[in-house]
Design an enzyme around this catalytic site. Structure first.
Site, mmCIF file in Angstrom:
data_model
loop_
_atom_site.group_PDB
_atom_site.id
_atom_site.type_symbol
_atom_site.label_atom_id
_atom_site.label_comp_id
_atom_site.label_asym_id
_atom_site.label_seq_id
_atom_site.Cartn_x
_atom_site.Cartn_y
_atom_site.Cartn_z
ATOM 1 N N ARG A 21 26.971 49.882 35.368
ATOM 2 C CA ARG A 21 26.842 50.771 34.201
ATOM 3 C C ARG A 21 27.904 50.458 33.152
ATOM 4 O O ARG A 21 27.610 50.395 31.962
ATOM 5 C CB ARG A 21 26.932 52.241 34.613
ATOM 6 C CG ARG A 21 25.735 52.727 35.404
ATOM 7 C CD ARG A 21 25.945 54.134 35.898
ATOM 8 N NE ARG A 21 27.165 54.187 36.710
ATOM 9 C CZ ARG A 21 27.884 55.275 36.950
ATOM 10 N NH1 ARG A 21 27.513 56.437 36.469
ATOM 11 N NH2 ARG A 21 28.955 55.234 37.708
ATOM 12 N N ASN A 39 23.108 55.923 37.014
ATOM 13 C CA ASN A 39 22.717 55.641 38.385
ATOM 14 C C ASN A 39 21.634 56.619 38.795
ATOM 15 O O ASN A 39 21.612 57.765 38.333
ATOM 16 C CB ASN A 39 23.911 55.823 39.340
ATOM 17 C CG ASN A 39 24.874 54.660 39.298
ATOM 18 O OD1 ASN A 39 24.544 53.566 38.852
ATOM 19 N ND2 ASN A 39 26.083 54.886 39.781
#
Length: 95
Positions: A21, A39
């Protein structure tokens, strides 16, 4: 640069716990892409991105590799209608 393309992606493989990320955020900022990444509880990473077609294509190429420790198995890409709804690119809460 025109923002004219929108994609919704799901990335599978070893993509959590490897700074996927954070690296996606940095790459999106480099490429002037707007949207978010997060996520998912099933181990995947999800992202919605808007930007120029050229930069979205570069971003998708990067997503298929990911950061050094990632092992990307699949990137499911869903083309969506461009909405121009983002001003930034952010990491959002896990779903």
């Amino acid at each position: 640069m025109t923002k004219d393309t929108r994609v919704h992606i799901f990335v599978s493989g070893k993509v959590q716990g490897v700074y996927y990320r954070q690296n996606t955020l940095q790459k999106a900022q480099e490429l002037n892409i707007f949207g978010w990444v997060r996520n998912l509880s099933d181990g995947r990473v999800e992202s919605v991105m808007e930007g120029s077609k050229v930069n979205i294509d570069k971003m998708l190429t990067w997503c298929k590799e990911g950061p050094l420790d990632a092992k990307v198995e699949e990137v499911k890409i869903i083309d969506e209608e461009y909405k121009n709804e983002f001003l930034t690119f952010d990491i959002i809460k896990t779903l």
